[in-house]
Design an enzyme around this catalytic site. Sequence first.
Site, PDB file in Angstrom:
ATOM      1  N   HIS A 293       2.670 -36.155  11.466  1.00  0.00           N
ATOM      2  CA  HIS A 293       2.046 -35.098  10.654  1.00  0.00           C
ATOM      3  C   HIS A 293       2.066 -35.479   9.182  1.00  0.00           C
ATOM      4  CE1 HIS A 293       1.563 -32.099  13.732  1.00  0.00           C
ATOM      5  NE2 HIS A 293       2.860 -31.952  13.969  1.00  0.00           N
TER       6      HIS A 293
ATOM      7  N   HIS B 278       7.086 -37.640  15.742  1.00  0.00           N
ATOM      8  CA  HIS B 278       6.076 -36.578  15.757  1.00  0.00           C
ATOM      9  C   HIS B 278       5.885 -36.009  14.346  1.00  0.00           C
ATOM     10  CE1 HIS B 278       4.184 -32.936  17.744  1.00  0.00           C
ATOM     11  NE2 HIS B 278       4.449 -32.483  16.521  1.00  0.00           N
ATOM     12  N   GLU B 279       7.000 -35.607  13.721  1.00  0.00           N
ATOM     13  CA  GLU B 279       6.895 -35.028  12.375  1.00  0.00           C
ATOM     14  C   GLU B 279       6.412 -36.079  11.376  1.00  0.00           C
ATOM     15  OE1 GLU B 279       6.936 -31.922  12.102  1.00  0.00           O
ATOM     16  OE2 GLU B 279       7.804 -31.538  14.073  1.00  0.00           O
TER      17      GLU B 279
ATOM     18  N   LYS C   5       0.835  -1.213   0.000  1.00  0.00           N
ATOM     19  CA  LYS C   5       0.000   0.000   0.000  1.00  0.00           C
ATOM     20  C   LYS C   5       0.865   1.256   0.000  1.00  0.00           C
ATOM     21  CE  LYS C   5      -1.997  -1.358   3.786  1.00  0.00           C
ATOM     22  NZ  LYS C   5      -1.430  -2.708   3.931  1.00  0.00           N
ATOM     23  N   THR C   6       1.808   1.286   0.919  1.00  0.00           N
ATOM     24  CA  THR C   6       2.685   2.455   1.005  1.00  0.00           C
ATOM     25  C   THR C   6       3.461   2.636  -0.291  1.00  0.00           C
ATOM     26  OG1 THR C   6       2.907   1.945   3.352  1.00  0.00           O
ATOM     27  CG2 THR C   6       4.429   3.546   2.437  1.00  0.00           C
TER      28      THR C   6
HETATM   29  P1  ADP Z   1       2.117  -2.051   3.293  1.00  0.00           P
HETATM   30  O1  ADP Z   1       2.191  -0.569   3.346  1.00  0.00           O
HETATM   31  O2  ADP Z   1       0.970  -2.566   2.482  1.00  0.00           O
HETATM   32  O3  ADP Z   1       2.161  -2.726   4.624  1.00  0.00           O
HETATM   33  P2  ADP Z   1       4.594  -1.736   1.985  1.00  0.00           P
HETATM   34  O4  ADP Z   1       4.188  -0.918   0.826  1.00  0.00           O
HETATM   35  O5  ADP Z   1       5.244  -1.029   3.096  1.00  0.00           O
HETATM   36  O6  ADP Z   1       3.396  -2.592   2.524  1.00  0.00           O
HETATM   37  O7  ADP Z   1       5.534  -2.899   1.452  1.00  0.00           O
HETATM   38  C1  ADP Z   1       6.719  -3.259   2.074  1.00  0.00           C
HETATM   39  C2  ADP Z   1       7.754  -3.664   1.062  1.00  0.00           C
HETATM   40  O8  ADP Z   1       7.385  -4.878   0.425  1.00  0.00           O
HETATM   41  C3  ADP Z   1       7.896  -2.667  -0.052  1.00  0.00           C
HETATM   42  O9  ADP Z   1       8.824  -1.680   0.285  1.00  0.00           O
HETATM   43  C4  ADP Z   1       8.378  -3.518  -1.197  1.00  0.00           C
HETATM   44  O10 ADP Z   1       9.763  -3.693  -1.140  1.00  0.00           O
HETATM   45  C5  ADP Z   1       7.725  -4.845  -0.939  1.00  0.00           C
HETATM   46  N1  ADP Z   1       6.500  -5.010  -1.717  1.00  0.00           N
HETATM   47  C6  ADP Z   1       5.262  -5.151  -1.232  1.00  0.00           C
HETATM   48  N2  ADP Z   1       4.367  -5.314  -2.222  1.00  0.00           N
HETATM   49  C7  ADP Z   1       5.049  -5.245  -3.370  1.00  0.00           C
HETATM   50  C8  ADP Z   1       4.674  -5.336  -4.751  1.00  0.00           C
HETATM   51  N3  ADP Z   1       3.402  -5.523  -5.128  1.00  0.00           N
HETATM   52  N4  ADP Z   1       5.645  -5.213  -5.674  1.00  0.00           N
HETATM   53  C9  ADP Z   1       6.916  -5.026  -5.308  1.00  0.00           C
HETATM   54  N5  ADP Z   1       7.327  -4.926  -4.028  1.00  0.00           N
HETATM   55  C10 ADP Z   1       6.421  -5.049  -3.054  1.00  0.00           C
HETATM   56 ZN    ZN Z   2       3.840 -30.810  15.435  1.00  0.00          ZN
HETATM   57 MG    MG Z   3       2.547   0.575   4.981  1.00  0.00          MG
END
Ligand code: ADP
Ligand code: ZN
Ligand code: MG
Length: 612
Positions: A433, A429-430, A213-214
């Site tokens: 599973h 155990h493993e 998202k960011t």
């Molecule tokens: P959010 O804000 O959704 O939690 P971020 O945008 O901070 O996620 O993503 C964290 C990192 O993961 C980014 O800086 C990037 O390196 C990687 N990433 C996440 N999604 C993608 C994507 N669709 N394509 C490329 N890199 C991605």
């Molecule tokens: Zn187990």
């Molecule tokens: Mg974020």
Amino acid sequence: MKNATKYITKNLVISIVVFLIIAAILSTYSLSNSEPEKIQVSQLITQINEGQVKTVVVKGDVLEIELINGAKQKTEKESGESLSTLLSNYEITPEKMAEIEVDIQGQSGLGYWLRVLLPFLLPFALIAFFIWIMMRQVQGANNRAMTFGSSSAREIPKNSKDKVTFKDVAGVKEAKEELMEVVEFLKSPKKFINLGAKIPKGVLLMGSPGTGKTLLARAVAGEANVPFFHISGSEFVEMFVGVGASRVRDLFNKAKKNAPCIVFIDEIDAVGRQRGTGLGGSHDEREQTLNQILVEMDGFDPNQGVIVLAATNRPDVLDPALLRPGRFDRRVVLDEPDINDREAILKIHASGKPLVAGVDLRRIAERTPGFSGADLANLMNEAAILTARRNKKLISIDELFESIEKVLLGPERKSFLLSEHEREVTAYHEAGHALVAHSLPDADPIHKISIISRGQAAGYTLKLPIEDRRMHRRIEFLADLAMSLGGYVAEQEIFGQENLTTGASSDLRQATRLARKLVTDFGMSEKLGPRTYGEKEEMVFLGKEIRHERDYSEKTAEVIDSEINKLIDGAKKTAQEIIKTRQADLEKIAKLLLKKETIEKEEFEELLGKKG
Ligand code: ADP
Ligand code: ZN
Ligand code: MG
């Protein structure tokens, strides 16, 4: 104010340390140059008469005497009286006088005074200096308190060097298409305005953590080549009430001056929760901040060229007022990446990392369902680190595979040594599973079994779905439950009830949680029927803690419990049946595990035949 006290204590410690060092240096200095002995003038005369004196250095009124035997002495004469008059007053003969070397040095120089005064003044000067520094920092903290109100938004100007564009974001195709509209508007607003089109003011990006998202928000600014004002929801909420609101005001003022531009409020759920719920102390503050955001969003003309993006992974807790038309009325969902997206994301993050020729990132994508973009970026990074630590030049598929497990389960703990018996228990155990998963057609196939401990687990069995699934069937959950209990049941069957270990505790917790979900969230219990039980709500002040609000009677609670027990019991029976009838296969897997520690998918299929 916490900061200020921190600064003071830090400085105090530093000054004390510096002080001690200086004191130590001074004391050794004065020890090594022991002071000359102080004598009376009369003694000097006697010594001269006896011919013991080698030189006399005159420094103002101070006479520094060096004897022939090397000893140093010091005395003072009357001021204004010269050495020669002094000596002739004491009736020293000119012959005697000629025997001693007399050196007259000026004493009015700055150096002299410094030498005299510095030892006294230095400590005072140091103390004054440190007090001054402390005062300054306390004042700094006060100034900071005064400027809290102005926004701490970080600006990424247009044409910035670390510009991100849509090329850097893989997958999330629909989201990109939606946002392309925003980009076009920011690039050429006239086109839209002339047609009387209303441009969205706010776009809400929704998606689970790490879906990009960011990153995508920054990419929009990069594509449109406009400034990007970035602030995180949690930064609004500060110690002082009213700060958040004034920050919002400031942020929007800045943005309007720089239009066209993008304002990005990350993690808006921190301020944008539904009003009137929760019990947090910063509750009023949050409400004020949220109100201010609403006011600002209503207050500007959409054709001004400011577009507000916001991101959240909890759209369900947002205040409905935020989602009203004219505010964040556009909503863009970022899906978790499917296999093609994962491959594309891996490719993006592989750039700048030399891979062995022919490494197929598709194979990594196949093995990483459920990984977010951030996980995948992390995976590529871990692989590069691992390669460097092995002193290799190119990243190979082995390092990539290993990094999957590292991201998934934590680092390998080779030093976590198990005793011979514990290894055996873990192996069975493993194997339990794995055998259950292999026997049930609806369980996901096994990718790897290992008795090398990783993170918290003594061993692990890795199963992966054949394809990405968005929906799950009841029968798959039942298979999952049985597989979770496979380890426990194997231990019980092989070593007996008395020798059960704590190794199964996380399996049991996982199984119980899943069973509860089936009953209370998915409507998958026949007896309780198609409804949900319990309202869940996050409490504001604890962040992640979930309040479980009962919307059912005490009686129903009992039924829920008994339904959960029934599910677990059924799963246990399934696992028991498999392990009893295929004990020979269980032995085979466990023996191989004890010998090799890890079994890969291919070996496993060789041992037991392909699944289904
Ligand atoms: P959010 O804000 O959704 O939690 P971020 O945008 O901070 O996620 O993503 C964290 C990192 O993961 C980014 O800086 C990037 O390196 C990687 N990433 C996440 N999604 C993608 C994507 N669709 N394509 C490329 N890199 C991605
Ligand atoms: Zn187990
Ligand atoms: Mg974020």
